[in-house]
Design a protein around this motif. Sequence first.
Motif, PDB file in Angstrom:
ATOM      1  N   GLY A 179      70.936 -13.083  54.680  1.00  0.00           N
ATOM      2  CA  GLY A 179      70.026 -14.232  54.739  1.00  0.00           C
ATOM      3  C   GLY A 179      69.918 -14.929  53.403  1.00  0.00           C
ATOM      4  N   GLY A 180      69.850 -14.128  52.308  1.00  0.00           N
ATOM      5  CA  GLY A 180      69.786 -14.714  50.970  1.00  0.00           C
ATOM      6  C   GLY A 180      71.030 -15.501  50.635  1.00  0.00           C
ATOM      7  N   GLN A 181      72.196 -14.969  51.083  1.00  0.00           N
ATOM      8  CA  GLN A 181      73.454 -15.665  50.825  1.00  0.00           C
ATOM      9  C   GLN A 181      73.490 -17.002  51.556  1.00  0.00           C
ATOM     10  OE1 GLN A 181      75.323 -14.057  48.762  1.00  0.00           O
ATOM     11  NE2 GLN A 181      77.383 -14.928  48.795  1.00  0.00           N
ATOM     12  N   VAL A 182      73.053 -17.000  52.812  1.00  0.00           N
ATOM     13  CA  VAL A 182      73.033 -18.242  53.598  1.00  0.00           C
ATOM     14  C   VAL A 182      72.078 -19.253  52.975  1.00  0.00           C
ATOM     15  CG1 VAL A 182      72.404 -19.249  55.827  1.00  0.00           C
ATOM     16  CG2 VAL A 182      73.684 -17.091  55.743  1.00  0.00           C
ATOM     17  N   LEU A 183      70.883 -18.771  52.585  1.00  0.00           N
ATOM     18  CA  LEU A 183      69.899 -19.656  51.969  1.00  0.00           C
ATOM     19  C   LEU A 183      70.428 -20.217  50.654  1.00  0.00           C
ATOM     20  CD1 LEU A 183      67.043 -20.864  51.765  1.00  0.00           C
ATOM     21  CD2 LEU A 183      66.313 -18.723  50.680  1.00  0.00           C
TER      22      LEU A 183
ATOM     23  N   THR B 191      86.098 -29.610  46.027  1.00  0.00           N
ATOM     24  CA  THR B 191      87.470 -29.134  46.226  1.00  0.00           C
ATOM     25  C   THR B 191      87.533 -27.831  47.023  1.00  0.00           C
ATOM     26  OG1 THR B 191      87.385 -28.041  44.061  1.00  0.00           O
ATOM     27  CG2 THR B 191      88.316 -30.262  44.137  1.00  0.00           C
ATOM     28  N   GLU B 192      86.430 -27.080  47.063  1.00  0.00           N
ATOM     29  CA  GLU B 192      86.421 -25.816  47.800  1.00  0.00           C
ATOM     30  C   GLU B 192      84.978 -25.409  48.061  1.00  0.00           C
ATOM     31  OE1 GLU B 192      87.667 -21.233  46.843  1.00  0.00           O
ATOM     32  OE2 GLU B 192      89.099 -22.811  46.253  1.00  0.00           O
ATOM     33  N   GLU B 193      84.705 -24.907  49.266  1.00  0.00           N
ATOM     34  CA  GLU B 193      83.342 -24.475  49.582  1.00  0.00           C
ATOM     35  C   GLU B 193      83.406 -23.402  50.656  1.00  0.00           C
ATOM     36  OE1 GLU B 193      78.968 -26.553  50.034  1.00  0.00           O
ATOM     37  OE2 GLU B 193      80.716 -27.600  50.840  1.00  0.00           O
ATOM     38  N   SER B 194      82.723 -22.265  50.396  1.00  0.00           N
ATOM     39  CA  SER B 194      82.729 -21.169  51.353  1.00  0.00           C
ATOM     40  C   SER B 194      81.407 -20.423  51.277  1.00  0.00           C
ATOM     41  CB  SER B 194      83.886 -20.214  51.057  1.00  0.00           C
ATOM     42  OG  SER B 194      83.636 -19.494  49.865  1.00  0.00           O
ATOM     43  N   PHE B 195      81.323 -19.340  52.041  1.00  0.00           N
ATOM     44  CA  PHE B 195      80.132 -18.501  52.069  1.00  0.00           C
ATOM     45  C   PHE B 195      79.909 -17.813  50.725  1.00  0.00           C
ATOM     46  CE2 PHE B 195      77.972 -14.466  53.318  1.00  0.00           C
ATOM     47  CZ  PHE B 195      76.825 -15.025  53.858  1.00  0.00           C
ATOM     48  N   LEU B 196      80.990 -17.661  49.937  1.00  0.00           N
ATOM     49  CA  LEU B 196      80.909 -16.915  48.692  1.00  0.00           C
ATOM     50  C   LEU B 196      80.887 -17.782  47.441  1.00  0.00           C
ATOM     51  CD1 LEU B 196      83.458 -14.067  49.539  1.00  0.00           C
ATOM     52  CD2 LEU B 196      80.956 -13.988  49.690  1.00  0.00           C
ATOM     53  N   GLY B 197      81.212 -19.055  47.577  1.00  0.00           N
ATOM     54  CA  GLY B 197      81.221 -19.895  46.388  1.00  0.00           C
ATOM     55  C   GLY B 197      81.667 -21.315  46.673  1.00  0.00           C
ATOM     56  N   ALA B 198      81.759 -22.106  45.605  1.00  0.00           N
ATOM     57  CA  ALA B 198      82.154 -23.511  45.753  1.00  0.00           C
ATOM     58  C   ALA B 198      82.781 -23.992  44.451  1.00  0.00           C
ATOM     59  CB  ALA B 198      80.943 -24.378  46.107  1.00  0.00           C
ATOM     60  N   LYS B 199      83.669 -24.966  44.591  1.00  0.00           N
ATOM     61  CA  LYS B 199      84.277 -25.623  43.441  1.00  0.00           C
ATOM     62  C   LYS B 199      84.173 -27.129  43.634  1.00  0.00           C
ATOM     63  CE  LYS B 199      87.708 -21.995  42.535  1.00  0.00           C
ATOM     64  NZ  LYS B 199      89.151 -21.693  42.375  1.00  0.00           N
ATOM     65  N   ASP B 200      83.868 -27.833  42.545  1.00  0.00           N
ATOM     66  CA  ASP B 200      83.859 -29.292  42.619  1.00  0.00           C
ATOM     67  C   ASP B 200      84.267 -29.869  41.269  1.00  0.00           C
ATOM     68  OD1 ASP B 200      81.693 -29.176  40.916  1.00  0.00           O
ATOM     69  OD2 ASP B 200      80.232 -29.919  42.342  1.00  0.00           O
ATOM     70  N   THR B 201      84.558 -31.162  41.273  1.00  0.00           N
ATOM     71  CA  THR B 201      84.910 -31.879  40.055  1.00  0.00           C
ATOM     72  C   THR B 201      84.028 -33.108  39.942  1.00  0.00           C
ATOM     73  OG1 THR B 201      87.221 -31.156  40.172  1.00  0.00           O
ATOM     74  CG2 THR B 201      86.745 -33.059  38.781  1.00  0.00           C
TER      75      THR B 201
ATOM     76  N   ASN C 100      83.796 -27.511  38.019  1.00  0.00           N
ATOM     77  CA  ASN C 100      82.791 -26.462  38.199  1.00  0.00           C
ATOM     78  C   ASN C 100      83.261 -25.412  39.197  1.00  0.00           C
ATOM     79  OD1 ASN C 100      80.729 -27.875  36.581  1.00  0.00           O
ATOM     80  ND2 ASN C 100      80.809 -29.364  38.246  1.00  0.00           N
ATOM     81  N   ASP C 101      83.101 -24.147  38.841  1.00  0.00           N
ATOM     82  CA  ASP C 101      83.494 -23.030  39.707  1.00  0.00           C
ATOM     83  C   ASP C 101      82.278 -22.116  39.857  1.00  0.00           C
ATOM     84  OD1 ASP C 101      84.609 -20.945  41.046  1.00  0.00           O
ATOM     85  OD2 ASP C 101      86.233 -20.562  39.620  1.00  0.00           O
ATOM     86  N   CYS C 102      81.693 -22.103  41.067  1.00  0.00           N
ATOM     87  CA  CYS C 102      80.436 -21.394  41.294  1.00  0.00           C
ATOM     88  C   CYS C 102      80.617 -20.216  42.248  1.00  0.00           C
ATOM     89  CB  CYS C 102      79.386 -22.346  41.873  1.00  0.00           C
ATOM     90  SG  CYS C 102      78.981 -23.724  40.769  1.00  0.00           S
ATOM     91  N   THR C 103      79.926 -19.131  41.929  1.00  0.00           N
ATOM     92  CA  THR C 103      79.912 -17.942  42.783  1.00  0.00           C
ATOM     93  C   THR C 103      78.504 -17.747  43.324  1.00  0.00           C
ATOM     94  OG1 THR C 103      81.633 -16.905  41.430  1.00  0.00           O
ATOM     95  CG2 THR C 103      80.362 -15.475  42.886  1.00  0.00           C
ATOM     96  N   PHE C 104      78.405 -17.488  44.661  1.00  0.00           N
ATOM     97  CA  PHE C 104      77.109 -17.323  45.298  1.00  0.00           C
ATOM     98  C   PHE C 104      76.753 -15.835  45.399  1.00  0.00           C
ATOM     99  CE2 PHE C 104      78.147 -21.349  47.960  1.00  0.00           C
ATOM    100  CZ  PHE C 104      77.889 -22.134  46.863  1.00  0.00           C
ATOM    101  N   PHE C 105      75.516 -15.520  45.017  1.00  0.00           N
ATOM    102  CA  PHE C 105      74.925 -14.214  45.238  1.00  0.00           C
ATOM    103  C   PHE C 105      73.638 -14.442  46.040  1.00  0.00           C
ATOM    104  CE2 PHE C 105      77.185 -14.127  41.209  1.00  0.00           C
ATOM    105  CZ  PHE C 105      78.003 -13.004  41.349  1.00  0.00           C
ATOM    106  N   PRO C 106      73.065 -13.408  46.627  1.00  0.00           N
ATOM    107  CA  PRO C 106      71.795 -13.625  47.340  1.00  0.00           C
ATOM    108  C   PRO C 106      70.732 -14.214  46.411  1.00  0.00           C
ATOM    109  CG  PRO C 106      72.731 -11.507  47.954  1.00  0.00           C
ATOM    110  CD  PRO C 106      73.564 -12.027  46.815  1.00  0.00           C
ATOM    111  N   PHE C 107      70.308 -15.426  46.704  1.00  0.00           N
ATOM    112  CA  PHE C 107      69.254 -16.151  45.994  1.00  0.00           C
ATOM    113  C   PHE C 107      69.650 -16.580  44.567  1.00  0.00           C
ATOM    114  CE2 PHE C 107      67.201 -12.863  48.681  1.00  0.00           C
ATOM    115  CZ  PHE C 107      66.736 -13.704  49.676  1.00  0.00           C
ATOM    116  N   TYR C 108      70.944 -16.471  44.237  1.00  0.00           N
ATOM    117  CA  TYR C 108      71.357 -16.767  42.863  1.00  0.00           C
ATOM    118  C   TYR C 108      72.760 -17.363  42.859  1.00  0.00           C
ATOM    119  CZ  TYR C 108      71.589 -16.021  37.777  1.00  0.00           C
ATOM    120  OH  TYR C 108      71.670 -16.196  36.420  1.00  0.00           O
ATOM    121  N   VAL C 109      72.968 -18.366  41.993  1.00  0.00           N
ATOM    122  CA  VAL C 109      74.278 -19.000  41.850  1.00  0.00           C
ATOM    123  C   VAL C 109      74.677 -18.964  40.380  1.00  0.00           C
ATOM    124  CG1 VAL C 109      75.633 -21.113  42.170  1.00  0.00           C
ATOM    125  CG2 VAL C 109      73.793 -20.569  43.765  1.00  0.00           C
ATOM    126  N   LEU C 110      75.908 -18.560  40.107  1.00  0.00           N
ATOM    127  CA  LEU C 110      76.423 -18.504  38.744  1.00  0.00           C
ATOM    128  C   LEU C 110      77.673 -19.364  38.661  1.00  0.00           C
ATOM    129  CD1 LEU C 110      76.022 -17.182  35.971  1.00  0.00           C
ATOM    130  CD2 LEU C 110      77.544 -15.338  36.731  1.00  0.00           C
TER     131      LEU C 110
END
Length: 415
Positions: free
Chosen positions: A18-22, A54-64, A91-101
């Motif tokens: 749920g945290g990952q989806v949110l 450029t990329e977007e998924s349940f685990l992360g996203a990339k954009d320019t 930008n290269d982002c990794t998703f964690f529950p309730f947190y993005v790095l």
Amino acid sequence: MGKKSVLIVGGLAILAIGGQVLTKSRYSTVIEHQFDSLKKAYQLQGIELSRQITEESFLGAKDTVFVTLTEDYLSQYGLSESSPLKVEFNNDCTFFPFYVLCDSALRSPNGDLSSLSKFSPKMDYSINVLFDSMHGNLSLEEAVIEENDGTLTIYPLTVAYDTDLALDEINVSLNWQGTTLKGSSSGTDITLGNLNFTAESSRVFDNVYASEATMTLSDIDVSSATYGTDVTISNARFTTEFEEETSDTFELEYKVTIDDIDAKSQQMVISDFIIDISLDNISRKTMAYLNGDEQSNDSEQISLMLNEFGKSEHSIDIEAFDFKLSDVPLKSAGSLTMATFEEADIKAGFVTEKLAGAIDITIGKAITDAFPASKPVIQQYLDQGLLSEESDLYKVKITLDNGNVLANEIPVYQM
């Protein structure tokens, strides 16, 4: 594993999913909102922004993010003949529950800024969904550039910022260890010492923020054997405050303090320099026009802003304009009122006639010892009544009234 353990593990798994989806949903909403706000604000300055996912998924996203400094923007700095400059933020982002790095890379796609790679820029930011916050960092390493006239050394720079996800509260801090230019063909050497900048801003409405910003500069040294120049400025501090006076008006205050300005070649030192000036009764509508939407061009925005600003009477308070000239104190303070005006008055040069009020000025009598050439001039002003004496000071009250300038109530100039 017991039923209790299974339930706990299952609950944690559901919480994590749920945290990952949110987090993914919140990230997309936040970035889109922040980008639209920045795009609107910067377009008024001649800076164009665009973004490509450029990329977007349940685990992360990339954009320019593409940033273009347009010809209109460059012309403000005397670069009217320059072509637009473009840079990219990847930008290269990794998703964690309730947190993005996120990690970011900066590049110049057309080679417009060939020296950019020498700085080895490092950028990152993080988003905390639970605490509604965002934190970012930017750092540039030391770089030596010898492509221009002389050797330019730019020392490390770091920037950090914190904000809520709606960009309603923004805090920024910057530290730059300065720069030096040596070996130019003009024989001019420039040293800029450590610079620190902090700013705290709170959104009032739209893109208008109440803010307090402070910049401190340890020293500047400019010397040139060719031009016979050797000037050092020590410990300069600049503070700007923009705050709400009432629910409909704002006040702007600007303060500068400098310990010393030493012109060695002229054997003159200015010390204890202070300027503290404020302007009140700036309406919300004036600020709305100043930060208006991109549908209006620059000239229209300026006309609307000036006419709205001129609808109200304003006070200009000079809390202090003080300094010592070769240890001789000069001080001034007073208040002026700016009457209502229209843009046409500015074009006709009538704005100075809209000012009324008085400024009290005092000068230490030691001025004649420090600068003997001033003695006959001061004596002439004393004889004419334009100056008065009190203890160890010369005094004068400068009054502005309907385009007239008076010194100690004696007319001296008609604007």
